[in-house]
Design a protein around this motif. Sequence first.
Motif, short mmCIF file in Angstrom:
data_model
loop_
_atom_site.label_atom_id
_atom_site.label_comp_id
_atom_site.label_asym_id
_atom_site.label_seq_id
_atom_site.Cartn_x
_atom_site.Cartn_y
_atom_site.Cartn_z
N ASP A 1 -10.09 -51.17 -13.33
CA ASP A 1 -8.79 -51.60 -13.84
C ASP A 1 -8.29 -50.68 -14.95
OD1 ASP A 1 -8.78 -53.64 -11.99
OD2 ASP A 1 -9.49 -55.16 -13.39
N SER A 2 -9.19 -50.18 -15.77
CA SER A 2 -8.81 -49.20 -16.79
C SER A 2 -8.36 -47.89 -16.15
CB SER A 2 -10.00 -48.95 -17.74
OG SER A 2 -9.66 -48.00 -18.71
N SER B 1 -2.23 -50.39 -7.96
CA SER B 1 -1.10 -49.85 -8.74
C SER B 1 0.23 -50.13 -8.06
CB SER B 1 -1.25 -48.34 -8.93
OG SER B 1 -2.37 -48.05 -9.70
N ILE C 1 -6.86 -47.64 -13.33
CA ILE C 1 -5.51 -47.87 -12.82
C ILE C 1 -4.48 -47.49 -13.88
CG2 ILE C 1 -3.85 -49.69 -12.18
CD1 ILE C 1 -6.20 -51.07 -10.69
N GLU C 2 -4.71 -47.94 -15.12
CA GLU C 2 -3.78 -47.59 -16.21
C GLU C 2 -3.70 -46.09 -16.42
OE1 GLU C 2 -3.80 -49.61 -19.99
OE2 GLU C 2 -4.81 -51.32 -19.05
N LYS C 3 -4.85 -45.42 -16.38
CA LYS C 3 -4.88 -43.96 -16.62
C LYS C 3 -4.18 -43.20 -15.50
CE LYS C 3 -7.63 -44.09 -20.30
NZ LYS C 3 -7.36 -45.41 -20.81
N THR D 1 -9.46 -38.72 -19.45
CA THR D 1 -7.99 -38.83 -19.51
C THR D 1 -7.31 -37.55 -19.05
OG1 THR D 1 -8.00 -38.17 -21.83
CG2 THR D 1 -8.04 -40.54 -21.35
N PHE E 1 4.38 -50.63 -14.97
CA PHE E 1 3.81 -49.68 -15.93
C PHE E 1 4.89 -48.96 -16.73
CE2 PHE E 1 0.55 -50.18 -12.67
CZ PHE E 1 -0.56 -50.42 -13.44
N SER F 1 -1.58 -44.47 -13.56
CA SER F 1 -0.26 -45.01 -13.20
C SER F 1 0.85 -43.97 -13.24
CB SER F 1 0.09 -46.21 -14.09
OG SER F 1 0.19 -45.83 -15.45
N THR F 2 0.88 -43.13 -14.26
CA THR F 2 1.92 -42.10 -14.33
C THR F 2 1.78 -41.11 -13.18
OG1 THR F 2 2.08 -42.33 -16.72
CG2 THR F 2 2.93 -40.28 -15.78
#
Length: 199
Positions: free
Chosen positions: A143-144, A109, A146-148, A51, A198, A150-151
Amino acid sequence: MSEMLELTLSYNGNDANNHEIDLYDVSQALIGFQRTLALTTHLVLNNKIITQAPALKNAKILASPAEEGSWKIKAGVVLTGAYFATTIPQNTVLGHVVFSLYDYVVSESLGFHVDFNKSLGKLYEENQVNNLNIPIIKQHQADSLIEKCSTAIKEIHRPIFKTESATSASITAKLGNSIKPINANFSIDSYNYIDEVFA
């Protein structure tokens, strides 16, 4: 000894066409660019999602000076340490895997669909045939990721949506003797998409 995968982030339009860009916006965009590269590279090399970009292991991301007459910057993903020493035969394949995962993460994204099985899946099939030792990334891991990211991907848009010192951006990679773009371009529309999805 090391191998470098080179990616270039380029901004176009408005002030960027005059070789200028808002310094604060582009500094934040470069942090986003580095973060997405670090998280993607770490997953490929270590089969683990991190992260925080400083937790990157077995690679470094180095910047080259911005090119005169443009607004673009090159980032080199350099493989280091024991991982590199054990994978000399597949460095080109490894570069393609990092790029393909990066393309998947950024493009998905921004709302551009990339078929995971046809991009990364195809590379993994070829690697298994050649008995190369590259961790296989599953779609749920991508896919996980992508979430990490996105910002950070939103931040790459900052010169476009904040001060409008650019109207678009693109990322390309040097793979062997060819230059390959990621599927998605950065624009105000792609920013609006990622900001909504997001939020």
